[in-house]
Design a protein around this motif. Structure first.
Motif, mmCIF file in Angstrom:
data_model
loop_
_atom_site.group_PDB
_atom_site.id
_atom_site.type_symbol
_atom_site.label_atom_id
_atom_site.label_comp_id
_atom_site.label_asym_id
_atom_site.label_seq_id
_atom_site.Cartn_x
_atom_site.Cartn_y
_atom_site.Cartn_z
ATOM 1 N N SER A 387 0.841 -1.041 -0.032
ATOM 2 C CA SER A 387 0.002 -0.100 -0.066
ATOM 3 C C SER A 387 0.907 1.390 -0.013
ATOM 4 O O SER A 387 1.779 1.240 0.888
ATOM 5 C CB SER A 387 -1.020 -0.179 1.171
ATOM 6 N N LEU A 388 0.629 2.147 -1.146
ATOM 7 C CA LEU A 388 1.615 3.428 -1.071
ATOM 8 C C LEU A 388 1.205 4.343 0.322
ATOM 9 O O LEU A 388 1.977 5.097 0.410
ATOM 10 C CB LEU A 388 1.352 4.205 -2.321
ATOM 11 N N THR A 389 -0.163 4.058 0.907
ATOM 12 C CA THR A 389 -0.407 5.099 1.991
ATOM 13 C C THR A 389 -0.723 4.332 3.394
ATOM 14 O O THR A 389 -0.899 4.999 4.226
ATOM 15 C CB THR A 389 -1.785 5.543 1.638
ATOM 16 N N GLY A 390 -0.610 3.160 3.382
ATOM 17 C CA GLY A 390 -0.782 2.129 4.556
ATOM 18 C C GLY A 390 -2.587 2.055 4.614
ATOM 19 O O GLY A 390 -3.149 2.678 4.191
ATOM 20 N N GLY A 391 -2.603 0.892 5.414
ATOM 21 C CA GLY A 391 -4.028 0.812 5.796
ATOM 22 C C GLY A 391 -4.442 -0.633 6.645
ATOM 23 O O GLY A 391 -3.428 -1.046 7.058
ATOM 24 N N THR A 392 -5.621 -0.700 7.085
ATOM 25 C CA THR A 392 -5.997 -1.781 7.774
ATOM 26 C C THR A 392 -6.905 -2.579 7.036
ATOM 27 O O THR A 392 -7.825 -2.136 6.618
ATOM 28 C CB THR A 392 -6.467 -1.145 9.250
ATOM 29 N N VAL A 393 -6.851 -3.833 7.181
ATOM 30 C CA VAL A 393 -7.558 -4.833 6.617
ATOM 31 C C VAL A 393 -7.995 -5.557 7.679
ATOM 32 O O VAL A 393 -7.496 -6.449 8.438
ATOM 33 C CB VAL A 393 -6.882 -5.703 5.552
ATOM 34 N N ALA A 394 -9.391 -5.824 7.826
ATOM 35 C CA ALA A 394 -10.202 -6.632 8.706
ATOM 36 C C ALA A 394 -10.475 -7.922 7.800
ATOM 37 O O ALA A 394 -10.749 -8.025 6.719
ATOM 38 C CB ALA A 394 -11.474 -6.226 9.025
#
Length: 452
Positions: A387-394
């Motif tokens: 991810s170029l921005t970062g994130g959270t996946v449930a």
């Protein structure tokens, strides 16, 4: 979905092991070569698929911008998830009566009788010239379904055409069907190598538009004649029924609509394996810009109470149950949200590497059904992502309440990495899996894997 390249020095036994433990349950079934026209058969409790093999021929050979097929492979599976490639079983150069440079080893079939396995294939005769004429059907014989197959010295006399299909009735009588503009059929002798009746033309099959690829099967005393038919723009799968394997067949309807991809052909088979019916067919998944390089697919098939076939809607997920400890290719999803979720190639220049899921809007999700968590559950979950921005996946169990079992943080960066998190709640048995983006502007996911 990724497919690793094997070193050239690997042994045959290791090749078989490698292929048999890699899950190709999703559509398309085979990820390291083009496969088309799949005939699925059950032999000795195992399902075998006999497809044709689309290739790019050597420079100066074959027919540019057309179908080119020089040989056949056979694949098998016991669980419709792990597939073994048994290698090449027949080559155009090995057929005594065939043009060795025709690249016309088109849609085949295989059946078992008298303790032998009979492989039926069409190809062009030597000195046949151009055009659709000059094709006949040959037979190769083996002691095992995976071969080796020995081609007979001559093709089947009086047969002109392509797309052989053999149906063996409950009384042991075998029938051969084929096409050349229309669909034809005749009884076979007990030796399975010669016709034993006059040839019938099935005039009751719709005559308007291109038609080919017959496949006949029986269920509850009803005989089904199925075939691809260009009723509008490209081939769709249709069928008729009869109380006799030689008809007449009454047209009943459509099994599968025209391909959404625009692929001009579809060629299929229908099989009952472990009390479930399946439709095997093809599309151009691995070659979206050239529909002469196709890939085998499979989806479940169901019947109405009156015996009519329910229309099959193609899926990416396909069939089979995926072990939670394998790399679960969520890009072959069963369903997705109407926004912010898509499946695209990992590398457009190398489609055999497979696909990735792109989640680019919060709450966007994909669902992947039939994951076997076993009896003990899992301790951790791993996601290969970037991810170029970062994130959270449930990570959730798809159901009435979509129970969350883990949440994985994907760090900002442009490279593929494996991120992990503990599984907070036990997941056991066969469950449907759901991945949902909870934060971030965009996350790409290659696969998900659980650890015991």
């Amino acid at each position: 979905m990724k497919h690793s390249k094997m070193p050239k020095t690997i042994s045959l036994s290791l090749i078989i092991f490698f292929l048999s433990v890699n899950a190709f349950a999703q559509n398309p079934l085979i990820m390291d070569q083009f496969t088309a026209d799949p005939t699925a058969r059950v032999f000795n409790g195992k399902l075998y698929v006999f497809p044709s093999h689309d290739i790019v021929p050597p420079k100066g050979e074959g027919r540019a911008e057309w179908f080119n097929m020089a040989d056949y492979h056979v694949f098998s599976s016991e669980d419709l998830t792990n597939w073994t490639d048994h290698g090449k079983i027949l080559d155009q150069k090995d057929v005594p009566w065939a043009d060795p440079k025709a690249y016309s080893m088109w849609a085949p079939d295989a059946v078992s009788k008298n303790g032998k396995f009979y492989f039926y294939f069409p190809t062009r005769l030597k000195d046949a010239g151009d055009g659709e004429k000059g094709f006949s059907i040959g037979v190769a014989v083996a002691d095992k379904p995976e071969g080796p197959y020995k081609p007979q010295p001559n093709h089947i006399q009086r047969v002109e055409g392509i797309d052989p299909n053999v149906f063996i009735d409950k009384d042991g009588q075998a029938y051969l069907y084929w096409s050349r503009g229309k669909i034809y059929g005749a009884k076979l002798k007990d030796n399975m190598l010669e016709l034993d009746s006059e040839i019938k033309t099935f005039e009751e099959i719709p005559q308007k538009g291109h038609i080919e690829g017959p496949f006949v099967f029986e269920r509850n005393g009803t005989y089904y004649m199925t075939y691809p038919h260009v009723a509008n723009n490209t081939e769709r799968l249709e069928y008729g029924t009869s109380d006799n394997p030689m008809g007449p067949f009454t047209h009943q309807g459509v099994i599968m609509d025209e391909s959404a991809s625009g692929t001009w052909t579809n060629h299929h088979s229908i099989v009952n394996y472990k009390d479930q019916w399946y439709l095997f067919y093809h599309d151009n998944d691995l070659s979206p810009d050239f529909d002469k390089n196709r890939s085998n697919r499979a989806d479940s098939l169901f019947f109405e109470e009156n015996g009519n076939i329910k229309k099959v809607i193609p899926t990416k997920r396909g069939v089979g149950i995926t072990a939670s400890t394998s790399e679960i290719q969520v890009d072959r999803y069963s369903a997705k949200s109407n926004y912010g979720a898509a499946s695209v190639f990992l590398d457009r220049l190398d489609p055999f590497k497979g696909w990735k899921v792109v989640l680019n809007k919060p709450e966007a999700w994909v669902k992947y059904n039939k994951v076997d968590f076993g009896a003990e559950g899992s301790k951790n979950v791993k996601i290969r992502a970037r991810s170029l921005t970062g994130g959270t996946v449930a990570v959730k169990l798809a159901g009435q309440d979509n129970k969350e079992i883990s949440k994985v943080t994907i760090q900002k960066g442009g490279n593929w990495e494996v991120f992990s998190a503990p599984v907070k709640s036990e997941a056991t048995a066969v469950q449907d899996l759901l991945l949902q983006l909870k934060s971030g502007a965009g996350v790409e996911v290659d696969w998900v894997q659980f650890e015991k």
